[in-house]
Motif scaffolding. Structure first.
Motif, mmCIF file in Angstrom:
data_model
loop_
_atom_site.group_PDB
_atom_site.id
_atom_site.type_symbol
_atom_site.label_atom_id
_atom_site.label_comp_id
_atom_site.label_asym_id
_atom_site.label_seq_id
_atom_site.Cartn_x
_atom_site.Cartn_y
_atom_site.Cartn_z
ATOM 1 N N ASN A 62 0.818 -1.203 0.000
ATOM 2 C CA ASN A 62 0.000 0.000 0.000
ATOM 3 C C ASN A 62 0.860 1.264 0.000
ATOM 4 O O ASN A 62 0.542 2.250 -0.665
ATOM 5 C CB ASN A 62 -0.929 -0.010 1.211
ATOM 6 N N GLN A 63 1.976 1.229 0.742
ATOM 7 C CA GLN A 63 2.899 2.370 0.766
ATOM 8 C C GLN A 63 3.460 2.643 -0.624
ATOM 9 O O GLN A 63 3.517 3.800 -1.076
ATOM 10 C CB GLN A 63 4.028 2.113 1.757
ATOM 11 N N HIS A 64 3.884 1.591 -1.302
ATOM 12 C CA HIS A 64 4.438 1.756 -2.643
ATOM 13 C C HIS A 64 3.367 2.214 -3.630
ATOM 14 O O HIS A 64 3.638 3.056 -4.501
ATOM 15 C CB HIS A 64 5.060 0.441 -3.119
ATOM 16 N N ARG A 65 2.167 1.671 -3.498
ATOM 17 C CA ARG A 65 1.071 2.074 -4.385
ATOM 18 C C ARG A 65 0.734 3.546 -4.197
ATOM 19 O O ARG A 65 0.532 4.277 -5.172
ATOM 20 C CB ARG A 65 -0.143 1.183 -4.111
ATOM 21 N N GLN A 66 0.693 3.976 -2.956
ATOM 22 C CA GLN A 66 0.401 5.377 -2.672
ATOM 23 C C GLN A 66 1.512 6.292 -3.193
ATOM 24 O O GLN A 66 1.249 7.385 -3.701
ATOM 25 C CB GLN A 66 0.227 5.573 -1.158
ATOM 26 N N ALA A 67 2.764 5.829 -3.082
ATOM 27 C CA ALA A 67 3.894 6.624 -3.574
ATOM 28 C C ALA A 67 3.815 6.796 -5.092
ATOM 29 O O ALA A 67 4.048 7.889 -5.631
ATOM 30 C CB ALA A 67 5.211 5.974 -3.180
ATOM 31 N N ILE A 68 3.468 5.720 -5.796
ATOM 32 C CA ILE A 68 3.364 5.787 -7.258
ATOM 33 C C ILE A 68 2.219 6.709 -7.664
ATOM 34 O O ILE A 68 2.343 7.521 -8.597
ATOM 35 C CB ILE A 68 3.163 4.371 -7.838
ATOM 36 N N LYS A 69 1.078 6.596 -6.983
ATOM 37 C CA LYS A 69 -0.054 7.477 -7.288
ATOM 38 C C LYS A 69 0.307 8.941 -7.072
ATOM 39 O O LYS A 69 -0.069 9.806 -7.867
ATOM 40 C CB LYS A 69 -1.252 7.101 -6.407
ATOM 41 N N LEU A 70 1.048 9.215 -5.983
ATOM 42 C CA LEU A 70 1.463 10.590 -5.698
ATOM 43 C C LEU A 70 2.365 11.130 -6.799
ATOM 44 O O LEU A 70 2.205 12.270 -7.254
ATOM 45 C CB LEU A 70 2.181 10.639 -4.344
ATOM 46 N N VAL A 71 3.314 10.298 -7.238
ATOM 47 C CA VAL A 71 4.248 10.725 -8.289
ATOM 48 C C VAL A 71 3.506 10.984 -9.601
ATOM 49 O O VAL A 71 3.735 11.997 -10.278
ATOM 50 C CB VAL A 71 5.341 9.661 -8.497
ATOM 51 N N LEU A 72 2.613 10.068 -9.980
ATOM 52 C CA LEU A 72 1.856 10.237 -11.226
ATOM 53 C C LEU A 72 0.975 11.480 -11.173
ATOM 54 O O LEU A 72 0.805 12.185 -12.179
ATOM 55 C CB LEU A 72 1.004 8.988 -11.497
ATOM 56 N N SER A 73 0.401 11.747 -9.978
ATOM 57 C CA SER A 73 -0.427 12.944 -9.823
ATOM 58 C C SER A 73 0.411 14.208 -10.019
ATOM 59 O O SER A 73 -0.027 15.150 -10.691
ATOM 60 C CB SER A 73 -1.070 12.942 -8.436
ATOM 61 N N ARG A 74 1.616 14.218 -9.457
ATOM 62 C CA ARG A 74 2.496 15.377 -9.618
ATOM 63 C C ARG A 74 2.934 15.544 -11.066
ATOM 64 O O ARG A 74 3.036 16.671 -11.568
ATOM 65 C CB ARG A 74 3.714 15.228 -8.715
ATOM 66 N N MET A 75 3.171 14.436 -11.748
ATOM 67 C CA MET A 75 3.586 14.516 -13.151
ATOM 68 C C MET A 75 2.454 15.029 -14.029
ATOM 69 O O MET A 75 2.691 15.782 -14.987
ATOM 70 C CB MET A 75 4.062 13.146 -13.641
ATOM 71 N N ARG A 76 1.222 14.625 -13.743
ATOM 72 C CA ARG A 76 0.086 15.101 -14.524
ATOM 73 C C ARG A 76 -0.122 16.604 -14.350
ATOM 74 O O ARG A 76 -0.535 17.294 -15.281
ATOM 75 C CB ARG A 76 -1.186 14.347 -14.119
ATOM 76 N N SER A 77 0.175 17.083 -13.159
ATOM 77 C CA SER A 77 0.018 18.519 -12.905
ATOM 78 C C SER A 77 1.194 19.339 -13.452
ATOM 79 O O SER A 77 1.124 20.563 -13.494
ATOM 80 C CB SER A 77 -0.138 18.778 -11.409
ATOM 81 N N ASN A 78 2.265 18.653 -13.846
ATOM 82 C CA ASN A 78 3.438 19.330 -14.438
ATOM 83 C C ASN A 78 3.815 18.611 -15.739
ATOM 84 O O ASN A 78 4.911 18.053 -15.874
ATOM 85 C CB ASN A 78 4.615 19.320 -13.464
ATOM 86 N N LYS A 79 2.874 18.608 -16.688
ATOM 87 C CA LYS A 79 3.046 17.822 -17.908
ATOM 88 C C LYS A 79 4.227 18.285 -18.758
ATOM 89 O O LYS A 79 4.998 17.466 -19.262
ATOM 90 C CB LYS A 79 1.763 17.878 -18.739
#
Length: 306
Positions: free
Chosen positions: A6-23
């Motif tokens: 769950n920790q790793h899944r949450q970390a990946i989601k956080l990173v992808l969210s940041r990348m989408r906001s900084n395309k």
């Protein structure tokens, strides 16, 4: 185990969210990685294809074994038996002096002056000859076999021209070293670029890092999203590099197709090279991880809680 996943899944989601906001910044860093991976990839494709083409030519290299002019049928049979027992020989065939003489006369019929000189000869000046195909295409192995065959009784001379093969082999070896050198330089440049990118992200999220430390988060937990950022940068950059390689190779093949047809050749670079593509993506992911690891370890350690 579930908590760890769950920790790793949450970390990946956080990173992808940041990348989408900084395309745009994300695309630019991935493009830099792609170009850096594409350049040595193109060199590798060219050298690898040329190396395979060279091996094909070398496989057609023959050793010409000329017998003495006074060699009789028994001597020819003895040499034939010796060649048949040599494990370094793939195949061979005999061209008798009569066959060679007939072929020479047929080829010179179009040249009256030369034909006239040949017809003035009292006897056939050509020797019997064996034409030998070795199992190995290496220049050193061919030279060694040639020297061995030249010592057979009844052999006058063995002919082999491997100078061109040695020179081309040396050039290909130099080309591979240049590819390695370019790859190392570009990898170092990528480490700097990715490291600076991750370091800037840490600085912009310094308050989050401080809060995480205050509530007891470990450095490895804080480091996790930034490491995944580097890995995802590398993955996307590697995938983009493979797409660029396919497009460049396709354009190259279209450009040389007309030239290849003029020389009745099918020269073209392979459009898909699974091993190369996998290597590029894996190496890009590793560089992304390493660059982020070095940057985040140093930056997080330098952040102190007041």
């Amino acid at each position: 185990m579930n908590n760890w996943l769950n920790q790793h899944r949450q970390a990946i989601k956080l990173v992808l969210s940041r990348m989408r906001s900084n395309k745009l910044p994300t695309f630019m860093i991935c493009l830099v990685i792609a170009v850096a991976m594409c350049v040595p990839g193109l060199f590798y494709l060219g050298v690898d294809h040329l190396s395979k083409f060279t091996n094909h030519i070398q496989n057609e290299t023959e050793i010409s074994l000329f017998l003495k002019l006074d060699a009789d049928k028994d001597a020819v049979s003895d040499i034939d038996a010796v060649l048949a027992k040599n494990n370094a020989i793939k195949q061979f065939h005999l061209v008798t002096k009569a066959q060679a003489w007939k072929e020479l006369k047929s080829k010179t019929e179009i040249n009256n002056a030369t034909d006239s000189k040949i017809s003035e000869l009292d006897k056939n000046p050509l020797p019997d000859a064996f034409f030998i195909q070795a199992k190995s295409a290496e220049p050193e192995a061919l030279e060694s076999l040639k020297n061995e065959l030249e010592k057979i009784p009844g052999v006058e001379h063995a002919l082999l021209n491997t100078d061109w093969a040695k020179r081309l082999s040396a050039l290909l070896s130099l080309g591979k070293k240049i590819i390695l050198f370019i790859t190392v330089l570009l990898a170092l440049a990528l480490l700097v670029v990715i490291g600076n990118t991750i370091r800037m992200q840490i600085l912009t999220q310094k308050d989050e890092v401080v809060v995480s430390k205050l509530i007891g988060a470990t450095n490895s937990f804080i480091r996790m999203p930034f490491l995944y950022a580097g890995i995802i940068y590398g993955l996307l950059g590697g995938l983009l590099a493979t797409i660029m390689l396919v497009l460049v190779v396709k354009l190259f093949n279209l450009s040389v197709s007309d030239l290849s047809n003029l020389y009745s050749s099918d020269f073209s670079l392979p459009l898909i090279n699974g091993q190369l593509f996998l290597g590029i993506i894996s190496f890009a992911i590793f560089i992304g991880w390493l660059g982020s690891y070095l940057a985040v370890s140093r930056s997080i350690a330098s952040i102190k809680i007041d």
